[in-house]
Write a protein that holds these residues in place. Structure first.
Motif, PDB file in Angstrom:
ATOM      1  N   MET A 257      11.755   7.921  14.816  1.00  0.00           N
ATOM      2  CA  MET A 257      11.215   8.943  14.148  1.00  0.00           C
ATOM      3  C   MET A 257      11.029   8.990  12.524  1.00  0.00           C
ATOM      4  O   MET A 257       9.988   8.956  11.789  1.00  0.00           O
ATOM      5  CB  MET A 257      11.937  10.424  13.831  1.00  0.00           C
ATOM      6  N   MET A 258      12.328   8.072  12.523  1.00  0.00           N
ATOM      7  CA  MET A 258      12.982   6.708  11.107  1.00  0.00           C
ATOM      8  C   MET A 258      11.653   5.973  10.366  1.00  0.00           C
ATOM      9  O   MET A 258      10.474   6.391  10.002  1.00  0.00           O
ATOM     10  CB  MET A 258      13.878   6.660  10.651  1.00  0.00           C
ATOM     11  N   VAL A 259      11.447   5.345  11.607  1.00  0.00           N
ATOM     12  CA  VAL A 259      10.353   4.092  11.518  1.00  0.00           C
ATOM     13  C   VAL A 259       9.545   4.754  11.387  1.00  0.00           C
ATOM     14  O   VAL A 259       8.051   3.933  10.804  1.00  0.00           O
ATOM     15  CB  VAL A 259      10.381   2.872  12.483  1.00  0.00           C
ATOM     16  N   LEU A 260       8.936   6.084  11.674  1.00  0.00           N
ATOM     17  CA  LEU A 260       7.383   6.478  11.527  1.00  0.00           C
ATOM     18  C   LEU A 260       6.772   6.735  10.783  1.00  0.00           C
ATOM     19  O   LEU A 260       5.676   6.851  10.413  1.00  0.00           O
ATOM     20  CB  LEU A 260       7.366   7.373  13.428  1.00  0.00           C
ATOM     21  N   GLY A 261       8.351   7.008   9.774  1.00  0.00           N
ATOM     22  CA  GLY A 261       8.041   8.132   8.607  1.00  0.00           C
ATOM     23  C   GLY A 261       7.626   6.619   7.587  1.00  0.00           C
ATOM     24  O   GLY A 261       7.793   6.636   6.078  1.00  0.00           O
ATOM     25  N   CYS A 262       7.450   5.428   8.132  1.00  0.00           N
ATOM     26  CA  CYS A 262       8.143   4.097   7.198  1.00  0.00           C
ATOM     27  C   CYS A 262       7.145   3.714   6.839  1.00  0.00           C
ATOM     28  O   CYS A 262       5.389   3.956   7.877  1.00  0.00           O
ATOM     29  CB  CYS A 262       8.671   3.511   7.119  1.00  0.00           C
ATOM     30  N   GLU A 263       5.588   3.224   6.237  1.00  0.00           N
ATOM     31  CA  GLU A 263       4.957   2.298   6.406  1.00  0.00           C
ATOM     32  C   GLU A 263       5.205   0.863   6.174  1.00  0.00           C
ATOM     33  O   GLU A 263       6.644   0.521   4.933  1.00  0.00           O
ATOM     34  CB  GLU A 263       4.057   3.101   4.970  1.00  0.00           C
ATOM     35  N   PRO A 264       4.413  -0.081   6.682  1.00  0.00           N
ATOM     36  CA  PRO A 264       4.059  -1.767   6.112  1.00  0.00           C
ATOM     37  C   PRO A 264       4.371  -2.077   4.298  1.00  0.00           C
ATOM     38  O   PRO A 264       4.080  -0.820   3.902  1.00  0.00           O
ATOM     39  CB  PRO A 264       2.593  -2.053   6.610  1.00  0.00           C
ATOM     40  N   ASN A 265       5.079  -3.107   4.225  1.00  0.00           N
ATOM     41  CA  ASN A 265       4.963  -3.373   2.925  1.00  0.00           C
ATOM     42  C   ASN A 265       3.980  -4.883   2.405  1.00  0.00           C
ATOM     43  O   ASN A 265       3.262  -5.036   3.265  1.00  0.00           O
ATOM     44  CB  ASN A 265       6.348  -3.624   2.400  1.00  0.00           C
ATOM     45  N   GLU A 266       4.590  -4.777   1.505  1.00  0.00           N
ATOM     46  CA  GLU A 266       3.736  -6.377   1.061  1.00  0.00           C
ATOM     47  C   GLU A 266       4.308  -7.426   1.564  1.00  0.00           C
ATOM     48  O   GLU A 266       3.262  -8.683   1.886  1.00  0.00           O
ATOM     49  CB  GLU A 266       3.854  -6.416  -0.588  1.00  0.00           C
ATOM     50  N   GLY A 267       5.252  -7.581   2.751  1.00  0.00           N
ATOM     51  CA  GLY A 267       5.432  -8.663   2.668  1.00  0.00           C
ATOM     52  C   GLY A 267       4.829  -8.879   4.698  1.00  0.00           C
ATOM     53  O   GLY A 267       4.324  -9.994   4.585  1.00  0.00           O
ATOM     54  N   HIS A 268       4.481  -7.496   5.189  1.00  0.00           N
ATOM     55  CA  HIS A 268       4.059  -7.376   6.390  1.00  0.00           C
ATOM     56  C   HIS A 268       2.782  -7.912   6.134  1.00  0.00           C
ATOM     57  O   HIS A 268       1.755  -8.651   6.705  1.00  0.00           O
ATOM     58  CB  HIS A 268       4.411  -6.259   6.748  1.00  0.00           C
ATOM     59  N   ARG A 269       2.227  -7.150   5.542  1.00  0.00           N
ATOM     60  CA  ARG A 269       0.692  -7.245   4.887  1.00  0.00           C
ATOM     61  C   ARG A 269       0.232  -8.768   4.466  1.00  0.00           C
ATOM     62  O   ARG A 269      -0.692  -9.597   4.743  1.00  0.00           O
ATOM     63  CB  ARG A 269       0.491  -6.784   3.366  1.00  0.00           C
ATOM     64  N   ALA A 270       1.705  -9.417   3.755  1.00  0.00           N
ATOM     65  CA  ALA A 270       0.869 -10.942   3.141  1.00  0.00           C
ATOM     66  C   ALA A 270       1.191 -11.813   4.545  1.00  0.00           C
ATOM     67  O   ALA A 270       0.360 -13.194   4.949  1.00  0.00           O
ATOM     68  CB  ALA A 270       2.230 -11.746   2.711  1.00  0.00           C
ATOM     69  N   LEU A 271       1.268 -11.973   5.713  1.00  0.00           N
ATOM     70  CA  LEU A 271       1.938 -12.444   6.782  1.00  0.00           C
ATOM     71  C   LEU A 271       0.567 -11.690   7.389  1.00  0.00           C
ATOM     72  O   LEU A 271       0.248 -12.983   8.969  1.00  0.00           O
ATOM     73  CB  LEU A 271       3.243 -12.024   7.588  1.00  0.00           C
ATOM     74  N   VAL A 272      -0.089 -10.988   7.558  1.00  0.00           N
ATOM     75  CA  VAL A 272      -1.446 -11.338   8.311  1.00  0.00           C
ATOM     76  C   VAL A 272      -2.785 -11.829   7.105  1.00  0.00           C
ATOM     77  O   VAL A 272      -3.457 -12.678   8.392  1.00  0.00           O
ATOM     78  CB  VAL A 272      -1.551  -9.220   8.034  1.00  0.00           C
ATOM     79  N   ARG A 273      -2.608 -11.928   5.898  1.00  0.00           N
ATOM     80  CA  ARG A 273      -3.270 -12.648   5.087  1.00  0.00           C
ATOM     81  C   ARG A 273      -3.135 -13.911   5.486  1.00  0.00           C
ATOM     82  O   ARG A 273      -3.894 -14.998   6.478  1.00  0.00           O
ATOM     83  CB  ARG A 273      -3.308 -12.318   3.874  1.00  0.00           C
ATOM     84  N   LEU A 274      -1.522 -13.895   6.347  1.00  0.00           N
ATOM     85  CA  LEU A 274      -1.642 -16.244   6.555  1.00  0.00           C
ATOM     86  C   LEU A 274      -2.221 -15.825   8.215  1.00  0.00           C
ATOM     87  O   LEU A 274      -2.413 -17.212   8.001  1.00  0.00           O
ATOM     88  CB  LEU A 274       0.160 -16.775   6.862  1.00  0.00           C
ATOM     89  N   GLU A 275      -2.090 -15.067   8.535  1.00  0.00           N
ATOM     90  CA  GLU A 275      -2.801 -14.827   9.816  1.00  0.00           C
ATOM     91  C   GLU A 275      -3.906 -15.483  10.280  1.00  0.00           C
ATOM     92  O   GLU A 275      -4.769 -15.843  11.191  1.00  0.00           O
ATOM     93  CB  GLU A 275      -2.170 -13.900  10.503  1.00  0.00           C
TER      94      GLU A 275
END
Ligand code: APR
Length: 271
Positions: free
Chosen positions: A73-91
Protein backbone atom coordinates in the motif's frame (compact mmCIF):
# COMPACT_ATOMS: atom_id res chain seq x y z
CA UNK A 1 34.44 15.15 -19.11
CA UNK A 2 35.97 11.76 -19.84
CA UNK A 3 32.99 9.88 -18.41
CA UNK A 4 30.58 11.79 -20.60
CA UNK A 5 32.75 11.02 -23.64
CA UNK A 6 32.65 7.33 -22.75
CA UNK A 7 28.91 7.41 -22.15
CA UNK A 8 28.29 9.26 -25.42
CA UNK A 9 30.29 6.68 -27.31
CA UNK A 10 28.46 3.81 -25.60
CA UNK A 11 25.09 5.34 -26.43
CA UNK A 12 25.90 6.52 -29.94
CA UNK A 13 26.05 3.54 -32.23
CA UNK A 14 24.22 0.38 -33.09
CA UNK A 15 26.59 -1.70 -31.07
CA UNK A 16 26.26 0.36 -27.89
CA UNK A 17 24.99 -1.47 -24.81
CA UNK A 18 24.09 -0.16 -21.38
CA UNK A 19 23.10 -2.36 -18.42
CA UNK A 20 21.82 -0.65 -15.28
CA UNK A 21 21.48 -2.26 -11.84
CA UNK A 22 19.31 -0.41 -9.33
CA UNK A 23 18.68 -0.81 -5.61
CA UNK A 24 16.53 0.86 -2.98
CA UNK A 25 18.47 4.13 -3.23
CA UNK A 26 16.87 4.94 -6.59
CA UNK A 27 13.42 4.90 -4.92
CA UNK A 28 14.51 6.78 -1.78
CA UNK A 29 13.67 10.06 -3.50
CA UNK A 30 10.10 8.76 -3.92
CA UNK A 31 9.74 8.19 -0.20
CA UNK A 32 10.26 4.41 -0.29
CA UNK A 33 12.48 3.41 2.65
CA UNK A 34 15.75 1.64 1.86
CA UNK A 35 16.83 -1.45 3.77
CA UNK A 36 20.21 -0.61 5.29
CA UNK A 37 20.24 3.15 5.78
CA UNK A 38 21.19 3.57 9.43
CA UNK A 39 18.09 5.31 10.81
CA UNK A 40 15.42 5.03 8.16
CA UNK A 41 16.24 1.60 6.70
CA UNK A 42 13.61 -1.15 7.05
CA UNK A 43 16.10 -3.50 8.63
CA UNK A 44 16.82 -0.89 11.30
CA UNK A 45 13.19 -1.13 12.38
CA UNK A 46 12.18 -4.67 11.50
CA UNK A 47 13.96 -8.01 11.84
CA UNK A 48 14.32 -9.46 8.33
CA UNK A 49 14.56 -12.97 9.76
CA UNK A 50 11.13 -12.54 11.35
CA UNK A 51 9.47 -11.16 8.20
CA UNK A 52 11.47 -11.88 5.03
CA UNK A 53 12.10 -15.63 5.11
CA UNK A 54 10.02 -18.70 4.16
CA UNK A 55 10.25 -19.85 7.79
CA UNK A 56 8.77 -16.58 9.05
CA UNK A 57 5.85 -16.96 6.64
CA UNK A 58 5.26 -20.59 7.61
CA UNK A 59 5.29 -19.60 11.27
CA UNK A 60 2.85 -16.69 10.97
CA UNK A 61 1.45 -16.11 7.44
CA UNK A 62 -0.96 -13.41 8.56
CA UNK A 63 1.77 -11.31 10.24
CA UNK A 64 4.08 -11.58 7.23
CA UNK A 65 1.22 -10.94 4.78
CA UNK A 66 0.07 -7.87 6.71
CA UNK A 67 3.61 -6.46 6.73
CA UNK A 68 4.06 -6.95 2.99
CA UNK A 69 0.60 -5.58 2.29
CA UNK A 70 1.49 -2.50 4.35
CA UNK A 71 4.60 -2.07 2.15
CA UNK A 72 2.47 -2.71 -0.97
CA UNK A 73 0.00 0.00 0.00
CA UNK A 74 2.88 2.35 0.81
CA UNK A 75 4.60 2.02 -2.56
CA UNK A 76 1.25 2.41 -4.35
CA UNK A 77 1.10 5.83 -2.70
CA UNK A 78 4.57 6.80 -3.98
CA UNK A 79 5.44 8.32 -7.35
CA UNK A 80 8.48 7.70 -9.58
CA UNK A 81 11.19 10.37 -9.17
CA UNK A 82 13.59 12.16 -11.50
CA UNK A 83 16.07 9.31 -11.20
CA UNK A 84 13.54 6.78 -12.52
CA UNK A 85 12.63 9.16 -15.32
CA UNK A 86 16.26 9.78 -16.30
CA UNK A 87 16.67 6.02 -16.77
CA UNK A 88 13.62 6.02 -19.06
CA UNK A 89 15.23 8.75 -21.18
CA UNK A 90 18.48 6.79 -21.30
CA UNK A 91 16.59 3.68 -22.44
CA UNK A 92 14.76 5.66 -25.11
CA UNK A 93 18.06 7.17 -26.32
CA UNK A 94 19.72 3.76 -26.58
CA UNK A 95 16.79 2.26 -28.44
CA UNK A 96 16.55 5.20 -30.82
CA UNK A 97 20.22 4.71 -31.69
CA UNK A 98 19.72 1.00 -32.19
CA UNK A 99 21.79 0.13 -29.14
CA UNK A 100 20.78 -2.28 -26.38
CA UNK A 101 19.58 -1.42 -22.88
CA UNK A 102 18.60 -3.55 -19.90
CA UNK A 103 17.50 -2.40 -16.43
CA UNK A 104 18.09 -4.96 -13.68
CA UNK A 105 16.35 -3.96 -10.47
CA UNK A 106 16.45 -5.37 -6.95
CA UNK A 107 13.48 -3.15 -6.10
CA UNK A 108 10.00 -4.59 -5.66
CA UNK A 109 8.08 -1.30 -5.92
CA UNK A 110 7.55 -1.25 -9.73
CA UNK A 111 8.35 2.46 -9.83
CA UNK A 112 10.64 1.89 -12.84
CA UNK A 113 7.71 0.47 -14.79
CA UNK A 114 5.39 3.25 -13.61
CA UNK A 115 8.00 5.80 -14.81
CA UNK A 116 7.92 4.17 -18.27
CA UNK A 117 10.94 1.84 -18.26
CA UNK A 118 10.26 -1.06 -20.63
CA UNK A 119 13.15 -3.51 -20.33
CA UNK A 120 13.00 -4.16 -16.59
CA UNK A 121 14.23 -7.38 -14.97
CA UNK A 122 12.82 -7.77 -11.44
CA UNK A 123 15.52 -9.78 -9.69
CA UNK A 124 13.65 -9.88 -6.38
CA UNK A 125 10.03 -10.06 -7.57
CA UNK A 126 7.37 -7.47 -6.75
CA UNK A 127 5.19 -6.31 -3.86
CA UNK A 128 2.31 -6.00 -6.34
CA UNK A 129 2.23 -9.70 -7.19
CA UNK A 130 0.99 -12.40 -4.78
CA UNK A 131 1.40 -16.11 -5.55
CA UNK A 132 -0.26 -19.37 -4.48
CA UNK A 133 2.60 -21.22 -2.84
CA UNK A 134 1.29 -24.54 -4.10
CA UNK A 135 -0.09 -23.90 -7.57
CA UNK A 136 2.21 -21.00 -8.41
CA UNK A 137 -0.84 -19.04 -9.62
CA UNK A 138 -0.02 -15.33 -9.51
CA UNK A 139 -2.44 -12.50 -8.71
CA UNK A 140 -1.62 -8.88 -9.61
CA UNK A 141 -2.57 -6.70 -6.64
CA UNK A 142 -1.84 -3.22 -7.96
CA UNK A 143 -5.02 -1.55 -6.67
CA UNK A 144 -4.91 1.01 -3.89
CA UNK A 145 -7.95 -0.54 -2.23
CA UNK A 146 -7.26 -2.79 0.72
CA UNK A 147 -6.49 -6.30 -0.41
CA UNK A 148 -9.45 -8.64 0.26
CA UNK A 149 -8.44 -11.57 2.46
CA UNK A 150 -8.00 -13.58 -0.78
CA UNK A 151 -4.52 -12.56 -1.95
CA UNK A 152 -2.80 -13.99 1.03
CA UNK A 153 -5.35 -16.30 2.61
CA UNK A 154 -7.85 -17.88 0.23
CA UNK A 155 -11.35 -18.83 1.42
CA UNK A 156 -11.81 -22.32 0.06
CA UNK A 157 -15.63 -22.10 -0.30
CA UNK A 158 -16.02 -25.25 -2.39
CA UNK A 159 -14.50 -27.45 0.25
CA UNK A 160 -15.98 -25.41 3.08
CA UNK A 161 -12.56 -24.72 4.57
CA UNK A 162 -12.47 -21.81 6.98
CA UNK A 163 -10.14 -18.94 6.14
CA UNK A 164 -6.94 -19.85 7.89
CA UNK A 165 -6.16 -16.24 8.74
CA UNK A 166 -3.82 -16.17 11.68
CA UNK A 167 -3.57 -19.94 11.75
CA UNK A 168 -0.13 -21.40 11.92
CA UNK A 169 1.48 -22.44 8.72
CA UNK A 170 0.77 -24.65 5.87
CA UNK A 171 -1.56 -25.09 2.95
CA UNK A 172 -4.79 -27.07 2.79
CA UNK A 173 -6.47 -29.45 0.41
CA UNK A 174 -4.58 -28.61 -2.79
CA UNK A 175 -4.89 -24.89 -2.18
CA UNK A 176 -1.79 -23.04 -1.11
CA UNK A 177 -1.47 -19.95 1.00
CA UNK A 178 -1.18 -16.80 -1.07
CA UNK A 179 2.25 -15.29 -0.38
CA UNK A 180 3.96 -12.05 -1.43
CA UNK A 181 5.61 -12.41 -4.86
CA UNK A 182 8.96 -11.21 -3.54
CA UNK A 183 12.20 -13.19 -3.10
CA UNK A 184 12.88 -13.89 0.59
CA UNK A 185 16.27 -14.46 2.15
CA UNK A 186 17.31 -18.03 1.48
CA UNK A 187 15.18 -18.30 -1.67
CA UNK A 188 16.34 -18.64 -5.26
CA UNK A 189 15.75 -15.71 -7.61
CA UNK A 190 13.16 -16.26 -10.37
CA UNK A 191 14.80 -18.36 -13.10
CA UNK A 192 13.69 -16.14 -15.96
CA UNK A 193 15.04 -13.05 -14.18
CA UNK A 194 18.44 -14.66 -13.61
CA UNK A 195 18.54 -15.84 -17.22
CA UNK A 196 17.72 -12.34 -18.50
CA UNK A 197 20.29 -10.74 -16.21
CA UNK A 198 23.01 -13.25 -17.13
CA UNK A 199 22.28 -12.67 -20.81
CA UNK A 200 22.41 -8.86 -20.47
CA UNK A 201 25.60 -8.77 -18.43
CA UNK A 202 27.12 -11.66 -20.39
CA UNK A 203 26.83 -9.71 -23.63
CA UNK A 204 28.70 -6.63 -22.38
CA UNK A 205 31.89 -5.83 -24.28
CA UNK A 206 34.75 -3.35 -24.28
CA UNK A 207 33.34 0.17 -24.20
CA UNK A 208 29.84 -0.79 -23.08
CA UNK A 209 28.56 0.64 -19.79
CA UNK A 210 27.42 -0.99 -16.55
CA UNK A 211 25.78 1.53 -14.22
CA UNK A 212 25.00 0.65 -10.60
CA UNK A 213 22.57 3.03 -8.87
CA UNK A 214 21.49 3.17 -5.22
CA UNK A 215 22.56 -0.26 -4.09
CA UNK A 216 24.83 -1.14 -1.17
CA UNK A 217 26.15 -4.04 -3.24
CA UNK A 218 26.02 -6.58 -0.41
CA UNK A 219 23.29 -8.96 -1.62
CA UNK A 220 24.20 -11.58 -4.23
CA UNK A 221 23.78 -12.51 -7.02
CA UNK A 222 22.88 -8.87 -7.85
CA UNK A 223 26.11 -7.59 -6.30
CA UNK A 224 28.10 -9.94 -8.52
CA UNK A 225 27.01 -8.40 -11.82
CA UNK A 226 29.47 -5.53 -11.42
CA UNK A 227 32.43 -7.93 -11.31
CA UNK A 228 31.13 -9.80 -14.35
CA UNK A 229 30.72 -6.51 -16.23
CA UNK A 230 34.31 -5.57 -15.44
CA UNK A 231 35.53 -8.99 -16.58
CA UNK A 232 33.91 -8.29 -19.92
CA UNK A 233 35.66 -4.98 -20.30
CA UNK A 234 32.65 -2.75 -19.71
CA UNK A 235 33.08 0.71 -18.23
CA UNK A 236 31.64 0.60 -14.70
CA UNK A 237 29.91 3.57 -13.08
CA UNK A 238 28.32 3.84 -9.64
CA UNK A 239 25.84 6.46 -8.39
CA UNK A 240 25.31 6.42 -4.63
CA UNK A 241 25.02 8.78 -1.69
CA UNK A 242 28.16 7.26 -0.24
CA UNK A 243 30.91 4.77 -1.10
CA UNK A 244 29.81 1.14 -1.01
CA UNK A 245 31.23 -2.38 -1.21
CA UNK A 246 31.40 -1.87 -4.98
CA UNK A 247 33.09 1.54 -5.02
CA UNK A 248 36.73 0.40 -5.00
CA UNK A 249 36.15 -1.62 -8.14
CA UNK A 250 34.32 0.87 -10.33
CA UNK A 251 35.80 3.16 -12.99
CA UNK A 252 33.65 6.11 -11.86
CA UNK A 253 31.98 6.60 -8.48
CA UNK A 254 29.56 9.54 -8.58
CA UNK A 255 28.50 10.56 -5.07
CA UNK A 256 25.10 12.21 -4.83
CA UNK A 257 21.37 11.61 -4.83
CA UNK A 258 20.33 9.52 -7.83
CA UNK A 259 17.22 11.68 -8.30
CA UNK A 260 19.65 14.54 -9.03
CA UNK A 261 22.76 12.88 -10.47
CA UNK A 262 21.05 10.63 -13.03
CA UNK A 263 19.14 13.49 -14.62
CA UNK A 264 22.31 15.57 -14.96
CA UNK A 265 24.27 12.59 -16.32
CA UNK A 266 21.71 11.72 -18.99
CA UNK A 267 21.36 15.41 -19.85
CA UNK A 268 25.10 15.56 -20.52
CA UNK A 269 25.11 12.34 -22.54
CA UNK A 270 22.25 13.54 -24.72
CA UNK A 271 24.29 16.68 -25.17
N1 APR B 1 20.50 8.31 -4.10
C1 APR B 1 21.45 7.36 -4.31
N2 APR B 1 21.73 6.37 -3.43
C2 APR B 1 21.02 6.36 -2.28
C3 APR B 1 20.00 7.30 -1.99
C4 APR B 1 19.76 8.31 -2.96
N3 APR B 1 18.83 9.25 -2.78
N4 APR B 1 19.48 7.01 -0.77
C5 APR B 1 20.13 5.91 -0.32
N5 APR B 1 21.06 5.52 -1.23
C6 APR B 1 21.96 4.38 -1.19
C7 APR B 1 22.50 4.02 0.17
O1 APR B 1 23.71 4.73 0.41
C8 APR B 1 22.76 2.51 0.00
O2 APR B 1 24.05 2.27 -0.54
O3 APR B 1 21.17 3.27 -1.58
C9 APR B 1 21.73 2.09 -1.03
C10 APR B 1 20.60 1.27 -0.42
O4 APR B 1 21.16 0.07 0.05
P1 APR B 1 20.20 -1.03 0.71
O5 APR B 1 19.29 -0.35 1.68
O6 APR B 1 21.08 -2.14 1.15
O7 APR B 1 19.26 -1.49 -0.49
P2 APR B 1 19.65 -2.51 -1.64
O8 APR B 1 21.10 -2.39 -2.01
O9 APR B 1 18.66 -2.32 -2.73
O10 APR B 1 19.39 -3.94 -0.94
C11 APR B 1 19.54 -5.09 -1.76
O11 APR B 1 18.71 -6.43 0.08
O12 APR B 1 17.20 -6.66 1.81
C12 APR B 1 17.51 -7.06 0.52
O13 APR B 1 15.95 -7.76 -1.06
C13 APR B 1 16.40 -6.62 -0.40
O14 APR B 1 16.58 -5.87 -2.69
C14 APR B 1 17.08 -5.68 -1.38
C15 APR B 1 18.54 -6.11 -1.29
Amino acid sequence: GRLIEVLRRATSGRRGKVVVLTGAGVSAGSGVPTFRDALTGLWAKYDPMALATPGAFAKDPALVSEWYDMRRMMVLGCEPNEGHRALVRLEDLMKKKGGAFCLLTQNVDRLHQRAGSETVVELHGSLLVWRDELTGEEVLCDGKENLPSYPWIREDEEKGHESNRGSKGGSRGGMGMMRPGVVWFGEMLPEEAVRAADEAVGSLEEGDVFLSVGTSGVVYPAAGYMDEAKRRGAVTVEVNLERTALSDGVDWCLLGRSEEVLGALVEEVMG
